[in-house]
Design a protein around this motif. Sequence first.
Motif, PDB file in Angstrom:
ATOM      1  N   VAL A   1       0.759  -1.231   0.094  1.00  0.00           N
ATOM      2  CA  VAL A   1       0.030  -0.086   0.078  1.00  0.00           C
ATOM      3  C   VAL A   1       1.008   1.133   0.028  1.00  0.00           C
ATOM      4  O   VAL A   1       0.568   2.302  -0.784  1.00  0.00           O
ATOM      5  CB  VAL A   1      -0.899  -0.053   1.216  1.00  0.00           C
ATOM      6  N   TRP A   2       1.727   1.610   0.969  1.00  0.00           N
ATOM      7  CA  TRP A   2       2.596   2.540   1.088  1.00  0.00           C
ATOM      8  C   TRP A   2       3.831   2.589   0.148  1.00  0.00           C
ATOM      9  O   TRP A   2       4.274   1.180  -0.258  1.00  0.00           O
ATOM     10  CB  TRP A   2       3.038   2.765   2.368  1.00  0.00           C
ATOM     11  N   PRO A   3       4.392   3.577  -0.026  1.00  0.00           N
ATOM     12  CA  PRO A   3       5.701   3.418  -0.851  1.00  0.00           C
ATOM     13  C   PRO A   3       6.854   2.737  -0.222  1.00  0.00           C
ATOM     14  O   PRO A   3       6.924   2.939   1.185  1.00  0.00           O
ATOM     15  CB  PRO A   3       5.985   5.053  -0.971  1.00  0.00           C
ATOM     16  N   ARG A   4       7.536   1.958  -0.959  1.00  0.00           N
ATOM     17  CA  ARG A   4       8.532   1.253  -0.244  1.00  0.00           C
ATOM     18  C   ARG A   4       9.640   2.149   0.401  1.00  0.00           C
ATOM     19  O   ARG A   4      10.051   1.821   1.637  1.00  0.00           O
ATOM     20  CB  ARG A   4       9.543   0.868  -1.485  1.00  0.00           C
ATOM     21  N   ASP A   5      10.066   3.398   0.097  1.00  0.00           N
ATOM     22  CA  ASP A   5      10.946   4.323   0.844  1.00  0.00           C
ATOM     23  C   ASP A   5      10.328   4.696   2.188  1.00  0.00           C
ATOM     24  O   ASP A   5      11.002   4.952   3.106  1.00  0.00           O
ATOM     25  CB  ASP A   5      11.395   5.325  -0.090  1.00  0.00           C
ATOM     26  N   ALA A   6       9.094   4.379   2.324  1.00  0.00           N
ATOM     27  CA  ALA A   6       8.606   4.832   3.642  1.00  0.00           C
ATOM     28  C   ALA A   6       8.354   3.829   4.727  1.00  0.00           C
ATOM     29  O   ALA A   6       8.041   4.181   5.951  1.00  0.00           O
ATOM     30  CB  ALA A   6       7.051   5.587   3.158  1.00  0.00           C
ATOM     31  N   VAL A   7       8.510   2.706   4.051  1.00  0.00           N
ATOM     32  CA  VAL A   7       8.127   1.293   4.995  1.00  0.00           C
ATOM     33  C   VAL A   7       9.243   0.387   5.202  1.00  0.00           C
ATOM     34  O   VAL A   7       9.516  -0.067   6.075  1.00  0.00           O
ATOM     35  CB  VAL A   7       7.038   0.515   4.430  1.00  0.00           C
TER      36      VAL A   7
END
Length: 173
Positions: free
Chosen positions: A103-109
């Motif tokens: 769901v969320w961007p890879r760099d955020a998770v």
Amino acid sequence: MEPTTPAHDPMLDATLREMADIALPPAVSMMPATVGWAVVAMVILLALAFALWRWLVHRAQNRYRRDALAELTALEAEIGQPDGRQRALASLPALLKRTALAVWPRDAVAALNGQEWAEFLKSHAGKARLDDAAYRFFSETEYRLPIAASDDAAVRRTISAARQWIEGHDVHP
């Protein structure tokens, strides 16, 4: 007494010959009589088509949840067996991380771990109501198993917490 037949009346015969069947009105049409009904039907069809389209979009957007819940069910079956319990418990945090990455961007998770990962899970929990022990488990299990694999109650709570977060997390903060 014998029944008597009435005398033949030529006037009655002539009147009966002139009689015709009852005239029936034409059948009532099932088509609407005004344009308004056609417009109402079109609006209803468009509303149904829009609702179907929204349902399909929602279903497609939540496919990752169904996939994660299916994997969680498989892990749950594995936890029920003593030899697969440790591996299945160790797989739970990775399952939550893959769910979040869908769901969320890879760099955020992807780089989150420890307390940051627990805070991320808390901030996006949505309807899921997890206790601090569950957040601690999901943030620490990448490195070690903090609960004893023999504690069935803790294992059930952990599985329940994972299921709640997958089902109830809020995509829009």
